[in-house]
Design a protein around this motif. Structure first.
Motif, PDB file in Angstrom:
ATOM      1  N   ASP A   1      -4.055  -7.411 -10.075  1.00 19.34           N
ATOM      2  CA  ASP A   1      -5.171  -8.122  -9.472  1.00 19.34           C
ATOM      3  C   ASP A   1      -5.252  -7.613  -8.027  1.00 19.34           C
ATOM      4  OD1 ASP A   1      -6.901 -10.019 -10.604  1.00 19.34           O
ATOM      5  OD2 ASP A   1      -5.924 -11.713  -9.603  1.00 19.34           O
TER       6      ASP A   1
ATOM      7  N   ASP B   1     -15.222 -11.838 -11.337  1.00 23.04           N
ATOM      8  CA  ASP B   1     -13.779 -11.787 -11.552  1.00 23.04           C
ATOM      9  C   ASP B   1     -13.475 -10.803 -12.676  1.00 23.04           C
ATOM     10  OD1 ASP B   1     -11.229 -12.408 -10.844  1.00 23.04           O
ATOM     11  OD2 ASP B   1     -11.334 -14.534 -11.380  1.00 23.04           O
TER      12      ASP B   1
ATOM     13  N   HIS C   1      -7.805  -8.132  -5.069  1.00 24.53           N
ATOM     14  CA  HIS C   1      -9.037  -8.736  -4.566  1.00 24.53           C
ATOM     15  C   HIS C   1      -9.292  -8.440  -3.086  1.00 24.53           C
ATOM     16  CE1 HIS C   1      -9.449 -11.004  -8.241  1.00 24.53           C
ATOM     17  NE2 HIS C   1      -8.411 -11.774  -8.026  1.00 24.53           N
TER      18      HIS C   1
ATOM     19  N   HIS D   1      -5.492 -15.201  -3.541  1.00 21.85           N
ATOM     20  CA  HIS D   1      -4.313 -14.575  -4.141  1.00 21.85           C
ATOM     21  C   HIS D   1      -4.543 -13.081  -4.303  1.00 21.85           C
ATOM     22  CE1 HIS D   1      -7.036 -15.293  -7.515  1.00 21.85           C
ATOM     23  NE2 HIS D   1      -6.472 -14.235  -8.078  1.00 21.85           N
TER      24      HIS D   1
HETATM   25 ZN    ZN Z   1      -7.408 -13.080  -9.515  1.00 17.73          ZN
END
Ligand code: ZN
Ligand code: VGL
Length: 204
Positions: A46, A113, A48, A81
């Motif tokens: 992930d 997302d 971001h 996160h």
């Molecule tokens: Zn995420």
């Protein structure tokens, strides 16, 4: 040909992290052990931007756990996160990374997302994972990591839909369980879609 997909084994998903998954740390030794059974190991991460649309902080008046609409899709809001280049986005030092041939980053578009390692949640953009696997003759994937009811689930379901024989390493996964029963429902949904279940001790 088999490949191992390690889903989002990042600091922020471990207990104490920004989006800590209960017992998430327990899957790290499993990952280290099962890697020995595979010639190809790929990790997803992930990744971001700081203002990602899945962050509650990007929506004044909202809080983590709220569900909003983002790019026309229902979106659960999360604490900030796995922000790019932050310590929370790193792999934990306990994870053996020497065999990871490729890291597939996802969730960079602030407007949508990306739970799956293959596509964003709208299935509009591919991450390149499918192509990477096909180029290497992979037809079977073993999936494990965090979290069972989000990124693991979507990665495994997409793998099945793309035609891979797909196995879930059960003891290599833990879930967030925002609502009670989410993990069980995720496992049932994967099984119904054709994901096969295996325990790490039965590999190799
Ligand atoms: Zn995420
Ligand atoms: C995840 C929630 C938000 C996951 C990622 O890795 O399962 N869950 N972003």
């Amino acid at each position: 040909m088999d490949a191992l997909l390690l889903v989002d084994l990042q600091n922020d998903f471990l207990p104490g992290g920004a989006l800590g998954v209960p017992e998430g740390d327990r899957v790290i030794p499993v990952a280290n052990r099962v890697q020995k059974c595979f010639d190809l190991v790929i990790a997803t991460a992930d990744w971001h931007p700081p203002d990602h649309g899945s962050f509650a902080s990007a929506h004044p008046g909202r809080e983590a756990g709220d569900v909003i609409e983002l790019s026309g899709l229902a979106q659960v809001l999360w604490p900030d996160h796995c922000v790019q280049h932050s310590d929370g986005a790193e792999f934990p030092p306990e994870l053996d990374t020497a065999k990871i041939a490729k890291v597939i980053q996802k969730g960079m578009d602030p407007g949508i997302d990306s739970y799956s390692g293959f596509f964003d949640n709208g299935r509009q953009n591919a991450t390149g994972l499918d192509e990477y696997l096909r180029e290497r003759g992979i037809d079977t994937v073993y999936v494990m990591g965090l979290a069972t009811d989000y990124c693991v689930k979507y990665t495994a379901l997409d793998a099945v839909s793309l035609g891979y024989e797909t196995w879930l390493i059960e003891d290599g996964c833990r879930g967030v369980e925002v609502a009670p029963g989410d993990i069980e429902r995720a496992l049932a949904k994967m099984a119904a879609a054709g994901v096969r279940m295996v325990k790490s001790e039965d590999l190799g």
